[in-house]
Design a protein around this motif. Structure first.
Motif, PDB file in Angstrom:
ATOM      1  N   CYS A 116       0.833  -1.205   0.000  1.00 49.23           N
ATOM      2  CA  CYS A 116       0.000   0.000   0.000  1.00 49.23           C
ATOM      3  C   CYS A 116       0.881   1.275   0.000  1.00 49.23           C
ATOM      4  O   CYS A 116       2.079   1.211   0.286  1.00 49.23           O
ATOM      5  CB  CYS A 116      -0.942  -0.005   1.204  1.00 49.23           C
ATOM      6  SG  CYS A 116      -0.126   0.346   2.761  1.00 49.23           S
ATOM      7  N   TYR A 141       1.169   3.693   2.129  1.00 47.88           N
ATOM      8  CA  TYR A 141       1.858   3.927   3.406  1.00 47.88           C
ATOM      9  C   TYR A 141       3.184   3.174   3.409  1.00 47.88           C
ATOM     10  O   TYR A 141       4.239   3.711   3.750  1.00 47.88           O
ATOM     11  CB  TYR A 141       0.982   3.497   4.595  1.00 47.88           C
ATOM     12  CG  TYR A 141       1.778   2.933   5.748  1.00 47.88           C
ATOM     13  CD1 TYR A 141       2.614   3.747   6.500  1.00 47.88           C
ATOM     14  CD2 TYR A 141       1.738   1.576   6.041  1.00 47.88           C
ATOM     15  CE1 TYR A 141       3.397   3.225   7.521  1.00 47.88           C
ATOM     16  CE2 TYR A 141       2.519   1.047   7.057  1.00 47.88           C
ATOM     17  CZ  TYR A 141       3.351   1.874   7.797  1.00 47.88           C
ATOM     18  OH  TYR A 141       4.132   1.347   8.786  1.00 47.88           O
ATOM     19  N   CYS A 178      -0.444  -1.666  11.032  1.00 46.03           N
ATOM     20  CA  CYS A 178       0.309  -0.960   9.980  1.00 46.03           C
ATOM     21  C   CYS A 178       1.796  -0.884  10.341  1.00 46.03           C
ATOM     22  O   CYS A 178       2.661  -1.080   9.482  1.00 46.03           O
ATOM     23  CB  CYS A 178      -0.225   0.455   9.781  1.00 46.03           C
ATOM     24  SG  CYS A 178      -1.947   0.561   9.381  1.00 46.03           S
ATOM     25  N   TYR A 202       3.426  -4.216   9.926  1.00 49.31           N
ATOM     26  CA  TYR A 202       3.618  -4.467   8.486  1.00 49.31           C
ATOM     27  C   TYR A 202       4.871  -3.745   7.963  1.00 49.31           C
ATOM     28  O   TYR A 202       5.586  -4.268   7.125  1.00 49.31           O
ATOM     29  CB  TYR A 202       2.352  -3.986   7.778  1.00 49.31           C
ATOM     30  CG  TYR A 202       2.363  -4.030   6.279  1.00 49.31           C
ATOM     31  CD1 TYR A 202       2.774  -5.172   5.595  1.00 49.31           C
ATOM     32  CD2 TYR A 202       1.926  -2.941   5.536  1.00 49.31           C
ATOM     33  CE1 TYR A 202       2.756  -5.214   4.221  1.00 49.31           C
ATOM     34  CE2 TYR A 202       1.904  -2.984   4.159  1.00 49.31           C
ATOM     35  CZ  TYR A 202       2.321  -4.119   3.506  1.00 49.31           C
ATOM     36  OH  TYR A 202       2.307  -4.150   2.144  1.00 49.31           O
ATOM     37  N   THR A 239      -2.471   7.043   8.252  1.00 47.02           N
ATOM     38  CA  THR A 239      -2.841   5.806   7.538  1.00 47.02           C
ATOM     39  C   THR A 239      -4.354   5.748   7.313  1.00 47.02           C
ATOM     40  O   THR A 239      -5.063   6.731   7.527  1.00 47.02           O
ATOM     41  CB  THR A 239      -2.367   4.600   8.367  1.00 47.02           C
ATOM     42  OG1 THR A 239      -2.967   4.739   9.651  1.00 47.02           O
ATOM     43  CG2 THR A 239      -0.860   4.557   8.503  1.00 47.02           C
ATOM     44  N   CYS A 240      -4.850   4.578   6.906  1.00 45.16           N
ATOM     45  CA  CYS A 240      -6.276   4.444   6.512  1.00 45.16           C
ATOM     46  C   CYS A 240      -7.233   4.921   7.607  1.00 45.16           C
ATOM     47  O   CYS A 240      -8.106   5.757   7.359  1.00 45.16           O
ATOM     48  CB  CYS A 240      -6.592   2.986   6.194  1.00 45.16           C
ATOM     49  SG  CYS A 240      -5.830   2.411   4.687  1.00 45.16           S
ATOM     50  N   GLY A 295      -3.747   3.850   2.919  1.00 45.76           N
ATOM     51  CA  GLY A 295      -3.621   2.780   1.926  1.00 45.76           C
ATOM     52  C   GLY A 295      -4.496   2.969   0.710  1.00 45.76           C
ATOM     53  O   GLY A 295      -4.152   2.538  -0.388  1.00 45.76           O
TER      54      GLY A 295
HETATM   55  S1  SF4 Z   1      -4.471  -0.290   7.099  1.00 49.88           S
HETATM   56 FE1  SF4 Z   1      -4.168   0.986   5.286  1.00 49.88          FE
HETATM   57  S2  SF4 Z   1      -2.240   2.086   5.695  1.00 49.88           S
HETATM   58 FE2  SF4 Z   1      -2.334   0.382   7.164  1.00 49.88          FE
HETATM   59  S3  SF4 Z   1      -1.156  -1.257   6.143  1.00 49.88           S
HETATM   60 FE3  SF4 Z   1      -3.350  -1.558   5.624  1.00 49.88          FE
HETATM   61  S4  SF4 Z   1      -3.657  -0.483   3.655  1.00 49.88           S
HETATM   62 FE4  SF4 Z   1      -1.715   0.233   4.534  1.00 49.88          FE
END
Ligand code: SF4
Length: 433
Positions: free
Chosen positions: A35, A37, A60, A63, A113-114, A145
């Motif tokens: 994504c 981010y 996030c 990740y 983020t999202c 994202g």
């Molecule tokens: S929640 Fe959104 S910003 Fe966070 S890892 Fe998933 S897609 Fe990326």
């Protein structure tokens, strides 16, 4: 090149044209993209002595916490349900101040983020308030994202953020008489930035900032003093190179230090710009004589071996050229978020029947493994175990141990390709059909 067709399919053969690229993935497809981010964090985290605050639920940050086995100062605000309901601005402010007290640093990047984008926390105001208290840049990065459909959007957002730091730099006398460059889109995998820097040093060229594999906030500020920008990865570096060209008049050239032909051509291009072609010729001859014998051993062993490539973006062009240097046949080239320039670069290095694939799904890759049976597949961690389960030798790229850039790096590359293909384990494993 003008007659090359761009087809409305994501898989093509070279003789038919280039696949459609840079398009939204089909819903429900398990692909290999990340994504925005992740893309932004990937670009910014290597900057020395900086803190990265991921304003999000913990997932996030988990990740994005480490890439290529490097760990960075990644801090999460660990948003909970009450932060989502009542807002997370106070928690974000506390996290920024506490992180600085705990870790110190020259700048703080705050990733929205999202979840944050959905609830509407005013991240910019919080950052400004913290910046006044701490006296260092606290820079908001708006990268939910869903703001783009792959990591390249995040790369662009991150590079835009760096332009705000460059603005604060000064033009310095000490750089006036020197041959100076920035390298843009180079991420110092296994020390590659130093290898490139050493080659440039032999040409009498000083690197001010390597975006972002080897740079500090101070280097970024000084980067406006460079005479030339060397764009290593166009997909991640183009925005910044264009910005510096427009704003400060710094010209840019596309170079690559991966693959023997690429290194030689790049050195010649750079030398032409600085009018030092004699020095360049000497450096190339010296470096080549050092590796010539070993390369000829590996080329004999690897000639005609078939390789499949799947990775980010600009590396598809660089690697297809590097395999051509080893006289190997590229049977497929795929990219997660490549642009036209990346596909054109790969296009000129591969045969008519080579498969070109954009945004390959797991099933697309399995079909390539099954029907093309390559002697080697090169890609990232997501493709590694798929290939190994098929009994196909695999090489990780970006690589795990040695630099592949420059002349000595090309020798490392040839040796790792040889080791992967000729490993005795493959005598015991059957190809899965
Ligand atoms: S929640 Fe959104 S910003 Fe966070 S890892 Fe998933 S897609 Fe990326």
């Amino acid at each position: 090149m003008s007659e090359i067709k761009i087809l409305p399919f994501k898989i093509t053969l070279k003789k038919e044209g280039i696949p459609k690229f840079d398009k939204r993935s089909s819903p429900g497809i398990v692909n290999q993209r990340s994504c925005p981010y992740y893309g932004a964090r990937w670009i910014l985290a290597p900057i020395k002595n900086t803190i990265h605050i991921v304003h999000a639920p913990i997932g996030c940050a988990f990740y994005g916490q480490n890439v290529r086995k490097k760990t960075y100062n990644i801090v999460s605000t660990d948003m909970q349900i009450e932060d989502v309901v009542y807002g997370g601005e106070k928690k974000l402010y506390r996290t920024i101040i506490e992180s600085y007290e705990e870790l110190g640093g020259d700048a703080i990047f705050v990733y929205a983020t999202c979840v944050v984008a959905l609830i509407g926390d005013n991240v910019e105001t919080v950052c400004k308030k913290a910046e006044k208290i701490l006296g260092i840049p606290v820079i908001p990065i708006f990268c939910p994202g869903f703001c783009g459909y792959h990591q390249a959007k995040g790369h662009e957002i991150a590079m835009k953020a760096l332009s705000t730091i460059i603005k604060e730099g000064r033009f310095k006398k000490e750089y006036k008489e020197k041959r100076t460059v920035n390298i843009i889109g180079e991420y110092n995998v296994c020390g590659e930035s130093k290898v490139i820097e050493n080659i440039l040093k032999k040409l009498g060229i000083e690197v001010i900032a390597t975006f972002t594999g080897d740079c500090s906030i101070e280097d970024i500020k000084d980067s406006k003093n460079a005479k030339l920008n060397l764009v290593h990865c166009g997909r991640t570096g183009k925005y910044l190179a264009d910005y510096m060209e427009e704003r400060y008049g710094i010209p840019q050239i596309k170079i690559s230090f991966i693959g023997l032909t690429n290194v030689k051509n790049s050195i010649i291009k750079i030398a032409k710009f600085f009018d030092i072609e004699d020095i360049a010729k000497k450096v190339i001859d010296e470096e080549l004589s050092r590796i010539k014998e070993d390369i000829s051993f590996y080329t004999k062993k690897l000639k005609g071996k078939r390789v499949g490539i799947f990775m980010g973006a600009s590396k598809i062009g660089m690697l297809s050229s590097a395999f051509k240097d080893l006289e190997m046949e590229v049977i497929s080239v795929g990219s997660q978020f490549g642009c036209l320039e990346d596909y054109l670069e790969a296009y000129k290095n591969v045969g008519e029947d080579t498969i070109l694939v954009d945004d390959a799904s797991k099933i697309d890759l399995e079909l390539i493994f099954r029907h093309k049976k390559p002697d080697l597949f090169i890609g990232g961690t997501k493709e590694k175990y798929m290939a190994l389960k098929f009994g196909i030798p695999f090489l990780s790229f970006p690589q795990d141990f040695y630099p592949f850039a420059g002349f000595s790096g090309f020798l490392n590359f040839a040796r790792e390709v040889y080791k992967a293909i000729y490993h005795p384990i493959w005598n015991l494993v059957e190809f899965k059909t």
